[in-house]
Design an enzyme around this catalytic site. Sequence first.
Site, short mmCIF file in Angstrom:
data_model
loop_
_atom_site.label_atom_id
_atom_site.label_comp_id
_atom_site.label_asym_id
_atom_site.label_seq_id
_atom_site.Cartn_x
_atom_site.Cartn_y
_atom_site.Cartn_z
N HIS A 34 0.83 -0.96 -0.01
CA HIS A 34 0.20 -0.10 0.13
C HIS A 34 1.14 1.19 0.70
O HIS A 34 0.57 2.35 -0.32
CB HIS A 34 -0.75 0.31 1.17
CG HIS A 34 -1.98 1.34 1.35
ND1 HIS A 34 -3.16 1.58 0.66
CD2 HIS A 34 -1.63 2.12 2.13
CE1 HIS A 34 -3.43 2.21 0.65
NE2 HIS A 34 -3.05 3.35 2.12
N GLU A 82 -7.59 8.39 -4.52
CA GLU A 82 -6.92 7.42 -3.19
C GLU A 82 -8.05 6.77 -4.08
O GLU A 82 -8.83 6.88 -3.84
CB GLU A 82 -7.04 8.25 -2.23
CG GLU A 82 -6.29 8.19 -0.58
CD GLU A 82 -5.30 7.51 -0.98
OE1 GLU A 82 -5.67 5.93 -1.49
OE2 GLU A 82 -4.51 8.00 -0.67
N SER A 83 -7.77 5.46 -2.93
CA SER A 83 -8.59 4.26 -2.70
C SER A 83 -9.11 4.19 -1.39
O SER A 83 -7.41 4.12 -0.53
CB SER A 83 -7.80 3.04 -3.43
OG SER A 83 -6.82 2.70 -3.09
N HIS A 84 -10.10 3.91 -0.85
CA HIS A 84 -10.49 3.55 0.25
C HIS A 84 -11.29 1.96 0.30
O HIS A 84 -12.84 2.00 0.70
CB HIS A 84 -11.02 4.12 1.70
CG HIS A 84 -10.55 5.23 2.07
ND1 HIS A 84 -10.73 4.56 3.35
CD2 HIS A 84 -9.26 4.53 2.97
CE1 HIS A 84 -10.27 5.62 4.62
NE2 HIS A 84 -8.29 5.07 4.46
N ASN A 85 -10.55 1.19 0.31
CA ASN A 85 -11.58 -0.13 -0.59
C ASN A 85 -11.32 -1.09 0.38
O ASN A 85 -12.82 -1.31 0.69
CB ASN A 85 -10.78 -0.64 -1.92
CG ASN A 85 -10.08 0.12 -2.87
OD1 ASN A 85 -10.88 1.32 -2.76
ND2 ASN A 85 -9.60 -0.01 -3.80
N ASP A 106 -4.52 16.01 1.36
CA ASP A 106 -3.70 15.75 0.81
C ASP A 106 -3.55 16.36 -0.13
O ASP A 106 -2.71 17.06 -0.64
CB ASP A 106 -3.94 14.15 -0.16
CG ASP A 106 -3.76 12.75 -0.08
OD1 ASP A 106 -2.94 12.56 1.20
OD2 ASP A 106 -4.09 11.87 -0.30
N GLU A 302 -3.52 5.31 12.77
CA GLU A 302 -4.73 6.62 11.61
C GLU A 302 -6.18 6.99 11.86
O GLU A 302 -6.04 7.94 11.30
CB GLU A 302 -4.52 5.38 10.71
CG GLU A 302 -2.86 4.89 9.88
CD GLU A 302 -3.44 3.76 8.28
OE1 GLU A 302 -4.81 4.10 7.86
OE2 GLU A 302 -3.01 3.03 8.23
N SER A 303 -5.70 8.16 12.93
CA SER A 303 -6.59 8.69 13.90
C SER A 303 -6.50 9.42 12.67
O SER A 303 -5.82 10.01 11.86
CB SER A 303 -6.34 9.23 14.43
OG SER A 303 -6.52 8.73 15.56
N SER A 523 -3.78 0.46 -5.64
CA SER A 523 -4.19 -0.64 -4.66
C SER A 523 -3.97 -1.99 -5.49
O SER A 523 -5.11 -2.18 -6.31
CB SER A 523 -6.13 -0.49 -4.31
OG SER A 523 -6.68 -1.10 -3.84
#
Length: 711
Positions: A34, A82-85, A106, A302-303, A523
């Site tokens: 990642h 971005e991906s959040h898969n 970002d 990763e808060s 990803s």
Amino acid sequence: MSLSDPDHDLVAAELGRDPTPAEAALFENLWSEHCAYRSSRPLLSAFDSEADHVVVGPGDDAAVVSLPTYDGEETYIAMGVESHNHPSYVDPYDGAATGVGGIVRDILSMGAYPIALTDSLYFGGFDREHSRYLFEGVVEGIADYGNAIGVPTVGGSVEFDEGYEGNPLVNVACVGLVTEERLVTAEAKRPGNKLVLVGNATGRDGLGGASFASEDLSEDAETEDRPAVQVGDPYTEKLLIEANEALIDEDLIRAARDLGAAGLGGASSELVAKGGLGAEIELDAVHQREPNMSALEILLAESQERMCYEVRPEDVDRVAEIADRYDLGCSVIGEVTEGNYVCTFEDDEPRGRETVVDVPAEFLADGAPMNDLPMTEPTQPSRDRPDADLDAAFEAVVASPNTASKEWVYRQYDHEVGTRTARRPGDDAAVLAIREAGAGLALSAGAIPAWTDAAPYEGAKAVALENAANLAAKGATPHAAVDCLNGGNPEKPDVYGGFGAIVDGLADMCRDLSVPVVGGNVSLYNDSAAGPIPPTPTVAMIGVREGYDAPPVGVTGEGTLLEVGERGGALGGSEYLAQMGGSDRFPTLPADAPAVVETLATVADLDSTLATHDVSHGGLAVTLAEMVSAEAGVSATVADVEALFDETPGRVVVETTDPDAVREAAGDAPVRSLGEATTDGTLTLSVGDTELTREADAIRDLRAVIEAELS
């Protein structure tokens, strides 16, 4: 989390000792697929990323390009995707919401103010209850977060395919405005400058998120991996957006990095590594929301809604004052050095301050070895096409969830906040008014997995051309692109072969179009018990035009209908075959794609053009159906079923009061007479010896399949 044996040995050799537990966890996350792109980076050199208008290319939190100045001042656009898969499978609401928050930050880290979002979403079959559950949760998460922070979601795509049943994709892109004077990068500038953390307090959410995103989803991921999913707070993000603007206004920031994958450890080490420097960080100085957090938890949590800034010592107090004004936490956590990346920690135990990390920053950020994986070249199917009834085929294609109206989705988004949206969702491309430069900024985003599943290389070329044609249909010239390259487990040769093919196809078409690919995201390991996803190259492309006035999709009823562009002579990857069965080779793409795109933009800008609509997914059948309204209809003649459902991109249907002007503007591009726009609100199609008629109300009902099921 565990560092693999080969990586452990490599790290130990570099350090001359075994890594500490915190170091091992930090390397495990930052050297994950990642973060380090270990399987994909060897392929990414295929992309051309340079051009005169590229200000910041790949490698930063976001890319930056300059716009043509039609009437005003020089203006830059920051853009990223971005991906959040995996998180969106485990928790669709928070997974999607924090994906929005991450890509917005970002953009902030470049000194830019976010002005628009797009979302490209991919789920399993719409007839499956679990797919609809994920779909509803993801859309709600994007809507709630984007609406709360005041950034409009202006475009995107939604696709349903059985290949995403066990692993949906959530790809989010953002663009922002910045000027040369306000531009910030993620490259640390000078030893002695302070590292300041601004934003939410650090908790334990999202621990190990980077490594979690680098593994196949397990059958029990929804319960086992829940701690790896972050929890978003959009109201704090809105405060962070405004605080970031204030900090940039006063020139207080030397460098910035959003805290995303691998948390503080990822952001701070990458920030100093890019500058060829090091850092000394006191982890216990980080403001925390939970008691008794360990050094490793503080380092890797990763808060959300946090930024790491490099600040001159004399500016630290002012940064703290601005953070306090916006009710944000602020911690001076260390400083930039010329040495290693060092993290210390002191807790309530009597051991005193301990050094938990002491490693070369560049080795940590960039030292991961690349993978050399076997690859099997994909093949195309042979022709096997059904002989289908026209009425049944039309209804099946127009009512497919893939080609049906997405109004249920975008009406949940605030797409006009900020007063820049000149062409709203539901069109081929969104258009934003960049008044600072007198320019219209067109945005198109998405991919069609049926294309890349059928023919990865040719399908990826078609995806790039399709996004460019969407922009051109609104009179815009393609300017730059970012991509989100989604694939399955790269350790499987056939999967890696398909992934390599989409990279090459996308790179080749963007090169042909002179569109620099200035950044993006990869990803991989989007694999589950249901199998790998189709190779999915989401493209987010921007185009520019003078002014903001673009032709609409809907016909007015006052002009002649023409089809401009080449048909590909095949139905491979089409919605027609997906609905009616069969296979076919992928259509042949235009030989001169740049000329095609230029022609479409020229035609769209003619004074005689009343409406334009891109021809792609679903072919002319869907394009013409979408151009009909209760006030205006279409009467068209098409040669045969293949011509009606061919999905070759690089075509538009144009309604014009001057057909000769369109033909002259088209030059060598094919121009076909389709028929006339009417005022009766009816679609009348003559296909060979068969005629099909549908009223606008009937078409609307056909296309409302998503709303009918979910409302």
